[in-house]
Scaffold this active site. Structure first.
Site, PDB file in Angstrom:
ATOM      1  CG  HIS A 120     -10.160 -27.556  14.331  1.00 37.75           C
ATOM      2  ND1 HIS A 120      -9.040 -27.253  15.068  1.00 37.75           N
ATOM      3  CD2 HIS A 120     -10.790 -26.382  14.078  1.00 37.75           C
ATOM      4  CE1 HIS A 120      -9.001 -25.947  15.260  1.00 37.75           C
ATOM      5  NE2 HIS A 120     -10.044 -25.393  14.680  1.00 37.75           N
ATOM      6  CB  SER A 167      -7.673 -15.144  10.825  1.00 39.73           C
ATOM      7  OG  SER A 167      -8.265 -15.912  11.854  1.00 39.73           O
ATOM      8  NE  ARG A 218     -14.921 -22.361  17.554  1.00 43.00           N
ATOM      9  CZ  ARG A 218     -14.043 -22.111  16.593  1.00 43.00           C
ATOM     10  NH1 ARG A 218     -13.638 -20.852  16.402  1.00 43.00           N
ATOM     11  NH2 ARG A 218     -13.555 -23.062  15.842  1.00 43.00           N
ATOM     12  CG  HIS A 272      -9.120 -19.784   8.734  1.00 41.58           C
ATOM     13  ND1 HIS A 272      -9.654 -20.220   9.916  1.00 41.58           N
ATOM     14  CD2 HIS A 272      -8.491 -18.591   9.050  1.00 41.58           C
ATOM     15  CE1 HIS A 272      -9.362 -19.377  10.896  1.00 41.58           C
ATOM     16  NE2 HIS A 272      -8.663 -18.371  10.389  1.00 41.58           N
ATOM     17  CG  ASP A 304     -16.486 -22.225   9.838  1.00 37.25           C
ATOM     18  OD1 ASP A 304     -16.799 -21.111  10.278  1.00 37.25           O
ATOM     19  OD2 ASP A 304     -15.309 -22.584   9.681  1.00 37.25           O
TER      20      ASP A 304
HETATM   21  N1  CMX Z   1     -13.608 -33.623   4.551  1.00 35.20           N
HETATM   22  C1  CMX Z   1     -12.818 -34.420   3.799  1.00 35.20           C
HETATM   23  N2  CMX Z   1     -11.546 -34.674   4.075  1.00 35.20           N
HETATM   24  C2  CMX Z   1     -11.034 -34.157   5.193  1.00 35.20           C
HETATM   25  C3  CMX Z   1     -11.802 -33.356   6.063  1.00 35.20           C
HETATM   26  C4  CMX Z   1     -13.130 -33.072   5.686  1.00 35.20           C
HETATM   27  N3  CMX Z   1     -13.930 -32.263   6.419  1.00 35.20           N
HETATM   28  N4  CMX Z   1     -11.029 -32.972   7.095  1.00 35.20           N
HETATM   29  C5  CMX Z   1      -9.812 -33.522   6.882  1.00 35.20           C
HETATM   30  N5  CMX Z   1      -9.808 -34.220   5.733  1.00 35.20           N
HETATM   31  C6  CMX Z   1      -8.688 -34.900   5.089  1.00 35.20           C
HETATM   32  C7  CMX Z   1      -7.608 -33.881   4.771  1.00 35.20           C
HETATM   33  O1  CMX Z   1      -7.926 -33.187   3.571  1.00 35.20           O
HETATM   34  C8  CMX Z   1      -6.385 -34.789   4.679  1.00 35.20           C
HETATM   35  O2  CMX Z   1      -6.450 -35.450   3.455  1.00 35.20           O
HETATM   36  P1  CMX Z   1      -5.089 -35.796   2.625  1.00 35.20           P
HETATM   37  O3  CMX Z   1      -4.279 -36.646   3.539  1.00 35.20           O
HETATM   38  O4  CMX Z   1      -5.608 -36.516   1.422  1.00 35.20           O
HETATM   39  O5  CMX Z   1      -4.440 -34.478   2.321  1.00 35.20           O
HETATM   40  C9  CMX Z   1      -6.645 -35.808   5.787  1.00 35.20           C
HETATM   41  O6  CMX Z   1      -8.079 -35.790   6.005  1.00 35.20           O
HETATM   42  C10 CMX Z   1      -5.957 -35.507   7.088  1.00 35.20           C
HETATM   43  O7  CMX Z   1      -6.306 -34.194   7.484  1.00 35.20           O
HETATM   44  P2  CMX Z   1      -6.359 -33.800   9.024  1.00 35.20           P
HETATM   45  O8  CMX Z   1      -5.009 -33.980   9.592  1.00 35.20           O
HETATM   46  O9  CMX Z   1      -7.488 -34.503   9.684  1.00 35.20           O
HETATM   47  O10 CMX Z   1      -6.785 -32.271   8.959  1.00 35.20           O
HETATM   48  P3  CMX Z   1      -5.853 -31.001   8.749  1.00 35.20           P
HETATM   49  O11 CMX Z   1      -5.327 -30.559  10.064  1.00 35.20           O
HETATM   50  O12 CMX Z   1      -4.843 -31.254   7.675  1.00 35.20           O
HETATM   51  O13 CMX Z   1      -6.879 -29.944   8.176  1.00 35.20           O
HETATM   52  C11 CMX Z   1      -8.936 -28.781   8.073  1.00 35.20           C
HETATM   53  C12 CMX Z   1      -7.853 -29.330   8.997  1.00 35.20           C
HETATM   54  C13 CMX Z   1      -9.871 -27.931   8.919  1.00 35.20           C
HETATM   55  C14 CMX Z   1      -8.284 -27.901   7.004  1.00 35.20           C
HETATM   56  C15 CMX Z   1      -9.697 -29.973   7.427  1.00 35.20           C
HETATM   57  O14 CMX Z   1     -10.322 -30.722   8.440  1.00 35.20           O
HETATM   58  C16 CMX Z   1     -10.726 -29.534   6.402  1.00 35.20           C
HETATM   59  O15 CMX Z   1     -10.371 -29.323   5.236  1.00 35.20           O
HETATM   60  N6  CMX Z   1     -12.026 -29.346   6.825  1.00 35.20           N
HETATM   61  C17 CMX Z   1     -13.027 -28.823   5.940  1.00 35.20           C
HETATM   62  C18 CMX Z   1     -12.909 -27.303   5.828  1.00 35.20           C
HETATM   63  C19 CMX Z   1     -13.328 -26.616   7.109  1.00 35.20           C
HETATM   64  O16 CMX Z   1     -14.375 -26.911   7.690  1.00 35.20           O
HETATM   65  N7  CMX Z   1     -12.523 -25.628   7.563  1.00 35.20           N
HETATM   66  C20 CMX Z   1     -12.883 -24.799   8.707  1.00 35.20           C
HETATM   67  C21 CMX Z   1     -12.039 -25.058   9.966  1.00 35.20           C
HETATM   68  C22 CMX Z   1     -12.469 -24.137  11.096  1.00 35.20           C
HETATM   69  C23 CMX Z   1     -12.095 -22.697  10.792  1.00 35.20           C
HETATM   70  O17 CMX Z   1     -10.889 -22.397  10.713  1.00 35.20           O
HETATM   71  O18 CMX Z   1     -12.994 -21.859  10.591  1.00 35.20           O
END
Ligand code: CMX
Length: 441
Positions: free
Chosen positions: A318, A241, A327, A271, A373
């Site tokens: 994250h 964002s 937070r 996000h 979140d």
């Molecule tokens: N549940 C399951 N799998 C997860 C995970 C979770 N909470 N967090 C990361 N992973 C997975 C990723 O999907 C990725 O899988 P692949 O290799 O199969 O594609 C792997 O672990 C590595 O990811 P990462 O390097 O640890 O995390 P990223 O930087 O790529 O992604 C984020 C970060 C936030 C998108 C991811 O942790 C996620 O999807 N979390 C759940 C959604 C969420 O809570 N988002 C809110 C973030 C805060 C905000 O912006 O408001």
């Protein structure tokens, strides 16, 4: 407000001179090495944006102008009898770079209240959408309709000197922040309260008045809104964002257009939409298990099933953080003081106890800890706000503080159009082959 605006201008002039000096001597100094995987993995970790208002440390979390969330809770001015910081104070801190006085905060609250009128066409535009439209769609539609009011767009079309861009940007930024609670509450009432009319008290601070607009008068909900609006305000410049707002703003799109872009990014489930996904996930778990107080073993199994189904556990993980999000902890503390016996809140705490180990055991999740979140929804449900599709709108209203402060800085410092280089896989292969031939790789 005029004093704050003058102060901002003076600070920005000083910083612009310092940046000029810095560039004179260091324009070609390399920053860091970029590796091929970063091009394919969301540019993670590539330092490429300057954002003055906040900085994220992977272990310690967000700092706003050097102040952590617990420090803000201690040092920022509070409402009379209030326990939580006033978000107007954080806005001042991000904008000016210094802690505000109570008087500074009052001046911002007053100015926001005075600027909050919204032209009727904005509400009519939202009304054109089906009631079933997601609250974020309705919210962004309202913001886009409000763009007719942009002073920057008008000034640009009349030929404003580039040295003066910051001035109408500053005015638009304050006007937008002032008006967002009204658009958000209009969407809430339209969708969930049969179009109930908005009740406000312009003598209140920005967050408390927002609570009132949403129809919540309980004193502890007002406190929660002040905390919520403070902790969601910014998370340095690279999150979707903040970056989307910054990128679109760099094309000299006005604050309304830029912020709407940022909100479209916030509406993504990886996000900001994660805050609705968390509660949805918990509600579905409670329904599936047939209990409102699942055991840790039950939660662990449900989490494993979620992963096995190829889904993420929302609220965890994250892109930058490698520790529990402060937070999350600020909200946990709020819950410990205000609602320690709430069953949903206790479920959130039990999830916190079991999920990190399960995510860590996958061997691929870089941060198994909760983000902002993971907690917010349970606090809102406690006060009766169960309409979880609305939660990202609350996040969005708060996010305006950070991204608008940042936009004022970007235009005051004369930042350039953002235009990074993209590359094809064939070009990468050719470059790798070239290096291999020369024995460089
Ligand atoms: N549940 C399951 N799998 C997860 C995970 C979770 N909470 N967090 C990361 N992973 C997975 C990723 O999907 C990725 O899988 P692949 O290799 O199969 O594609 C792997 O672990 C590595 O990811 P990462 O390097 O640890 O995390 P990223 O930087 O790529 O992604 C984020 C970060 C936030 C998108 C991811 O942790 C996620 O999807 N979390 C759940 C959604 C969420 O809570 N988002 C809110 C973030 C805060 C905000 O912006 O408001």
């Amino acid at each position: 407000m005029i004093d704050i605006k003058n102060k901002f201008r003076a600070k920005a002039d000083k910083e612009a001179a310092e940046i000029k000096m810095l560039l004179r001597e260091n324009a070609n100094t390399p920053v860091e090495e970029v590796v091929v995987s970063q091009l394919y993995q969301g540019m993670r970790g590539i330092t490429s944006i300057v954002s003055e208002v906040s900085l994220l440390d992977p272990m310690d979390g967000i700092k706003f102008r050097g102040y952590s969330i617990p420090e803000l809770q201690e040092k920022l001015p509070k409402a009379e009898g209030g326990t939580e910081p006033l978000p107007e104070g954080l806005f001042y801190l991000m904008l000016i770079g210094e802690l505000p006085t109570q008087e500074d905060v009052k001046a911002i609250s007053k100015s926001l209240a005075e600027r909050s009128d919204i032209p009727a066409h904005v509400f009519k535009t939202i009304d054109a959408l089906p009631i079933s439209a997601h609250p974020m769609t309705q919210f962004v539609t309202g913001i886009m309709a409000l763009q007719t009011e942009s002073l920057f767009a008008k000034a640009y079309s009349e030929g404003i000197n580039k040295k003066d861009y910051w001035d109408p940007i500053f005015e638009d930024a304050i006007n937008l922040i002032a008006r967002l609670p009204y658009i958000a509450a209009y969407v809430y009432n339209r969708k969930y309260k049969n179009g109930a009319s908005l009740k406000s008290d312009k003598s209140l601070d920005w967050a408390a008045n927002f609570a009132l607009l949403l129809g919540y008068t309980e004193i502890d909900f007002l406190k929660l809104m002040r905390l919520y609006m403070t902790i969601h305000a910014d998370h340095e410049g690279g999150n979707v964002s903040a970056h989307a707002t910054h990128l679109v703003g760099s094309a000299l799109s006005d604050p309304y257009l830029s912020f709407a872009a940022g909100m479209n990014g916030l509406a993504g489930p990886l996000h900001g939409l994660a805050n609705q996904e968390v509660i949805k996930w918990i509600f579905e778990m409670l329904k599936t298990l047939g209990t409102d107080a699942p055991s840790k073993e039950q939660i662990a199994q449900y989490a494993k099933d979620t992963l096995a189904a190829g889904k993420v556990i929302p609220g965890y993980g994250h892109g930058v953080l490698r520790n529990t999000d402060p937070r999350f902890l600020a909200q946990k503390e709020f819950a410990e003081s205000n609602m320690p016996d709430d069953k949903l809140v206790q479920t959130v705490w039990n999830i916190f106890e079991v999920v990190p180990e399960i995510l860590a055991a996958t061997g691929k999740v870089k941060n198994p800890w909760p983000n902002v979140d993971a907690h917010s929804g349970a606090l809102l449900v406690h006060f009766g706000m169960k309409e979880y599709e609305f939660y990202t709108v609350l996040f969005g209203v708060s996010r305006s503080l950070g991204v608008m402060a940042n936009m004022c800085w970007s235009r005051a410092l004369g930042f350039a159009l953002e235009r990074p280089k993209s590359i094809t896989t064939n070009a990468i292969k050719a470059w790798l082959n070239e290096g291999a031939k020369k024995g460089e790789l």
